[in-house]
Design an enzyme around this catalytic site. Structure first.
Site, PDB file in Angstrom:
ATOM      1  N   ASP A   1       8.053  -6.174   0.505  1.00 34.88           N
ATOM      2  CA  ASP A   1       7.474  -5.054   0.984  1.00 34.88           C
ATOM      3  C   ASP A   1       6.744  -4.589  -1.067  1.00 34.88           C
ATOM      4  O   ASP A   1       6.830  -5.520  -1.811  1.00 34.88           O
ATOM      5  CB  ASP A   1       8.979  -4.025   0.169  1.00 34.88           C
ATOM      6  CG  ASP A   1       9.449  -2.764   0.459  1.00 34.88           C
ATOM      7  OD1 ASP A   1       7.887  -2.077   0.642  1.00 34.88           O
ATOM      8  OD2 ASP A   1       9.668  -2.527  -1.247  1.00 34.88           O
ATOM      9  N   LEU A   2       5.938  -3.561  -0.882  1.00 39.51           N
ATOM     10  CA  LEU A   2       5.872  -3.091  -2.578  1.00 39.51           C
ATOM     11  C   LEU A   2       5.737  -2.887  -3.169  1.00 39.51           C
ATOM     12  O   LEU A   2       6.607  -3.183  -4.215  1.00 39.51           O
ATOM     13  CB  LEU A   2       3.812  -2.753  -1.458  1.00 39.51           C
ATOM     14  CG  LEU A   2       3.108  -2.562  -2.740  1.00 39.51           C
ATOM     15  CD1 LEU A   2       2.042  -3.289  -3.882  1.00 39.51           C
ATOM     16  CD2 LEU A   2       1.529  -1.072  -2.811  1.00 39.51           C
ATOM     17  N   ASP A   3       6.187  -1.424  -2.441  1.00 38.20           N
ATOM     18  CA  ASP A   3       6.547  -0.667  -3.905  1.00 38.20           C
ATOM     19  C   ASP A   3       8.148  -1.220  -4.653  1.00 38.20           C
ATOM     20  O   ASP A   3       9.042  -0.720  -3.284  1.00 38.20           O
ATOM     21  CB  ASP A   3       5.819   0.981  -3.631  1.00 38.20           C
ATOM     22  CG  ASP A   3       6.670   2.117  -4.738  1.00 38.20           C
ATOM     23  OD1 ASP A   3       7.284   2.013  -5.312  1.00 38.20           O
ATOM     24  OD2 ASP A   3       7.715   3.159  -3.979  1.00 38.20           O
TER      25      ASP A   3
ATOM     26  N   THR B   1       5.970   1.488  -8.578  1.00 43.58           N
ATOM     27  CA  THR B   1       5.029   2.707  -8.096  1.00 43.58           C
ATOM     28  C   THR B   1       5.701   3.623  -7.635  1.00 43.58           C
ATOM     29  O   THR B   1       5.054   4.918  -7.673  1.00 43.58           O
ATOM     30  CB  THR B   1       3.363   2.612  -7.112  1.00 43.58           C
ATOM     31  OG1 THR B   1       4.264   1.555  -5.650  1.00 43.58           O
ATOM     32  CG2 THR B   1       2.602   1.676  -7.537  1.00 43.58           C
TER      33      THR B   1
ATOM     34  N   LYS C   1      11.295   6.514  -0.596  1.00 41.02           N
ATOM     35  CA  LYS C   1      11.190   5.108  -0.699  1.00 41.02           C
ATOM     36  C   LYS C   1      11.417   4.437   0.179  1.00 41.02           C
ATOM     37  O   LYS C   1      11.990   4.726   0.783  1.00 41.02           O
ATOM     38  CB  LYS C   1      12.625   4.378  -2.022  1.00 41.02           C
ATOM     39  CG  LYS C   1      12.222   4.750  -3.618  1.00 41.02           C
ATOM     40  CD  LYS C   1      13.337   3.470  -4.310  1.00 41.02           C
ATOM     41  CE  LYS C   1      12.722   4.057  -5.772  1.00 41.02           C
ATOM     42  NZ  LYS C   1      13.328   3.052  -6.951  1.00 41.02           N
ATOM     43  N   GLY C   2      10.487   3.557   0.277  1.00 41.13           N
ATOM     44  CA  GLY C   2       9.738   3.372   1.936  1.00 41.13           C
ATOM     45  C   GLY C   2       9.447   3.951   3.163  1.00 41.13           C
ATOM     46  O   GLY C   2       9.286   3.482   3.862  1.00 41.13           O
ATOM     47  N   ILE C   3       9.647   5.469   2.830  1.00 38.77           N
ATOM     48  CA  ILE C   3       9.251   6.600   3.895  1.00 38.77           C
ATOM     49  C   ILE C   3       7.934   6.566   3.728  1.00 38.77           C
ATOM     50  O   ILE C   3       7.281   6.997   2.396  1.00 38.77           O
ATOM     51  CB  ILE C   3      10.374   7.959   3.718  1.00 38.77           C
ATOM     52  CG1 ILE C   3      11.126   7.739   3.573  1.00 38.77           C
ATOM     53  CG2 ILE C   3       9.924   8.876   4.363  1.00 38.77           C
ATOM     54  CD1 ILE C   3      12.052   6.526   4.194  1.00 38.77           C
TER      55      ILE C   3
ATOM     56  N   ARG D   1       3.982   9.271   3.697  1.00 40.34           N
ATOM     57  CA  ARG D   1       2.903   9.692   3.248  1.00 40.34           C
ATOM     58  C   ARG D   1       4.182  11.216   3.955  1.00 40.34           C
ATOM     59  O   ARG D   1       4.513  12.266   3.156  1.00 40.34           O
ATOM     60  CB  ARG D   1       2.198  10.162   2.963  1.00 40.34           C
ATOM     61  CG  ARG D   1       1.658  10.429   1.750  1.00 40.34           C
ATOM     62  CD  ARG D   1      -0.688  11.165   1.923  1.00 40.34           C
ATOM     63  NE  ARG D   1       0.131   9.636   1.726  1.00 40.34           N
ATOM     64  CZ  ARG D   1      -1.116   8.745   1.395  1.00 40.34           C
ATOM     65  NH1 ARG D   1      -2.974   9.887   2.203  1.00 40.34           N
ATOM     66  NH2 ARG D   1      -1.640   7.432   1.571  1.00 40.34           N
TER      67      ARG D   1
ATOM     68  N   SER E   1       4.500  -2.913   4.109  1.00 43.10           N
ATOM     69  CA  SER E   1       4.813  -1.377   3.154  1.00 43.10           C
ATOM     70  C   SER E   1       3.874  -1.043   4.452  1.00 43.10           C
ATOM     71  O   SER E   1       3.268  -1.038   4.824  1.00 43.10           O
ATOM     72  CB  SER E   1       3.601  -2.021   1.439  1.00 43.10           C
ATOM     73  OG  SER E   1       3.647  -0.674   1.188  1.00 43.10           O
ATOM     74  N   ALA E   2       4.994  -0.180   3.994  1.00 47.00           N
ATOM     75  CA  ALA E   2       4.993   1.842   4.289  1.00 47.00           C
ATOM     76  C   ALA E   2       3.504   2.254   3.968  1.00 47.00           C
ATOM     77  O   ALA E   2       2.839   3.436   4.136  1.00 47.00           O
ATOM     78  CB  ALA E   2       6.138   2.587   4.149  1.00 47.00           C
ATOM     79  N   SER E   3       3.185   1.483   1.913  1.00 45.57           N
ATOM     80  CA  SER E   3       1.724   2.490   1.853  1.00 45.57           C
ATOM     81  C   SER E   3      -0.077   1.942   2.036  1.00 45.57           C
ATOM     82  O   SER E   3       0.005   1.332   3.125  1.00 45.57           O
ATOM     83  CB  SER E   3       1.627   2.398   0.504  1.00 45.57           C
ATOM     84  OG  SER E   3       1.230   2.569  -0.036  1.00 45.57           O
TER      85      SER E   3
ATOM     86  N   ASN F   1      -2.082   2.551   1.129  1.00 43.38           N
ATOM     87  CA  ASN F   1      -2.434   2.057  -0.681  1.00 43.38           C
ATOM     88  C   ASN F   1      -2.541   1.008  -1.044  1.00 43.38           C
ATOM     89  O   ASN F   1      -2.837   0.552  -2.154  1.00 43.38           O
ATOM     90  CB  ASN F   1      -2.046   3.168  -1.475  1.00 43.38           C
ATOM     91  CG  ASN F   1      -2.767   4.150  -1.744  1.00 43.38           C
ATOM     92  OD1 ASN F   1      -4.055   4.639  -1.333  1.00 43.38           O
ATOM     93  ND2 ASN F   1      -1.840   5.199  -1.482  1.00 43.38           N
TER      94      ASN F   1
ATOM     95  N   LYS G   1       9.462   2.241   8.650  1.00 45.45           N
ATOM     96  CA  LYS G   1      10.660   2.203   8.323  1.00 45.45           C
ATOM     97  C   LYS G   1      11.628   2.627   8.501  1.00 45.45           C
ATOM     98  O   LYS G   1      11.402   4.016   8.136  1.00 45.45           O
ATOM     99  CB  LYS G   1      10.980   0.938   6.928  1.00 45.45           C
ATOM    100  CG  LYS G   1       9.854  -0.075   6.713  1.00 45.45           C
ATOM    101  CD  LYS G   1       9.845  -0.587   5.115  1.00 45.45           C
ATOM    102  CE  LYS G   1       8.914  -1.144   4.860  1.00 45.45           C
ATOM    103  NZ  LYS G   1       8.712  -1.630   3.349  1.00 45.45           N
TER     104      LYS G   1
ATOM    105  N   GLU H   1      13.391  -6.729   0.321  1.00 38.52           N
ATOM    106  CA  GLU H   1      13.612  -5.120  -0.073  1.00 38.52           C
ATOM    107  C   GLU H   1      13.866  -4.607  -1.373  1.00 38.52           C
ATOM    108  O   GLU H   1      15.038  -4.900  -1.138  1.00 38.52           O
ATOM    109  CB  GLU H   1      13.506  -4.702   1.246  1.00 38.52           C
ATOM    110  CG  GLU H   1      12.467  -4.355   2.433  1.00 38.52           C
ATOM    111  CD  GLU H   1      11.570  -2.535   1.692  1.00 38.52           C
ATOM    112  OE1 GLU H   1      12.123  -1.804   1.467  1.00 38.52           O
ATOM    113  OE2 GLU H   1      10.879  -2.915   3.268  1.00 38.52           O
ATOM    114  N   ASP H   2      13.992  -3.362  -1.438  1.00 37.18           N
ATOM    115  CA  ASP H   2      13.929  -2.455  -2.839  1.00 37.18           C
ATOM    116  C   ASP H   2      15.118  -1.528  -2.171  1.00 37.18           C
ATOM    117  O   ASP H   2      15.376  -0.518  -2.043  1.00 37.18           O
ATOM    118  CB  ASP H   2      13.946  -2.196  -3.376  1.00 37.18           C
ATOM    119  CG  ASP H   2      12.361  -0.772  -3.163  1.00 37.18           C
ATOM    120  OD1 ASP H   2      11.810  -1.167  -2.478  1.00 37.18           O
ATOM    121  OD2 ASP H   2      12.455  -0.118  -4.364  1.00 37.18           O
TER     122      ASP H   2
END
Ligand code: B16
Ligand code: MG
Length: 216
Positions: free
Chosen positions: A10-12, A18, A46-48, A50, A115-117, A119, A146, A170-171
């Site tokens: 996962d990223l964030d 971030t 988180k993880g959701i 935009r 990642s869900a992002s 960006n 997710k 994952e966080d």
């Protein structure tokens, strides 16, 4: 052959923090609409994705907006978020992440981002870590967020590794559920009380040894 042949990150909250910038940008939007957003409420984002995050924030404030206004607000939040992200430097990668990715490379274990992002690439470029990943699955590629397993199954398929030979880092609770639904080893990064559904939970990457935890 080691049982884990690919690691999906996962990223964030795993590679870089971030979430603090998401919080500032959502909070500014909330205040502009006449309500506040607490740190605790921000945890729910988180993880959701935009647009889903926007719906949650609006529901917290009890605010209803027409569709075009939602799109405009989400775009404005994203512009502010990206502006804040530009403060980051390569030093913003979370502790121990780079050495861990280097070690995986040395061991011939492939790495992917899940990642869900939307960006994700721009952020990885910013912290000079894009080159670590053999594939990037981000919010621009997925159609189901997710806790659906799609993001990690796509990563495994890109890397040509069967799900049972993949580990996910994952966080977020939704991300752990996604990893479990994909049939992968779910490693929670954060607090065990929050990430109770994970197979293992680590506080961070410093001192973490994948082989040791596989044999545990
Ligand atoms: P964007 P991850 C997620 O990243 C964040 O945790 C979540 O808070 C954010 O809403 C989502 O990305 C979408 O981000 O607005 O940049 O497309 O944890 O899945 O790496
Ligand atoms: Mg995350």
């Amino acid at each position: 052959m080691p049982s884990i042949q690919a690691c999906l990150f996962d990223l964030d909250g795993v590679i870089v923090d971030t979430a603090r910038f998401h919080y500032i940008a959502w909070r500014e939007m909330a205040r502009d609409l006449g309500f506040d957003l607490t740190q605790e409420e921000n945890e729910r984002l988180k993880g959701i994705s935009r647009m889903e995050s926007l719906e949650i924030v609006l529901s917290i404030g009890g605010v209803q907006l027409p569709e075009e206004e939602k799109i405009r607000r989400a775009a404005a939040k994203n512009a502010r978020y990206l502006e804040l992200c530009m403060q980051m430097t390569p030093d913003d990668a979370l502790p121990g992440v780079r050495p861990f990715l280097d070690e995986l490379k040395q061991q011939g274990i492939r790495s992917g981002l899940g990642s869900a992002s939307k960006n994700a690439r721009v952020i990885l470029e910013r912290i000079n870590m894009l080159h670590y990943f053999d594939t990037i699955v981000d919010g621009n590629r997925i159609t189901k967020g997710k806790p659906d397993p799609q993001v990690f199954l796509m990563g495994a398929s890109d890397l040509q590794v069967a799900p049972q030979h993949c580990a996910v880092f994952e966080d977020a609770v939704a991300g752990i559920q996604s990893a479990k639904a994909a049939g992968m080893l779910a490693v929670g990064v954060g607090e065990a009380s929050v990430l109770a559904e994970a197979d293992i939970v680590i506080p961070g990457f410093e001192g973490f040894d994948l082989a040791q935890s596989e044999n545990a």
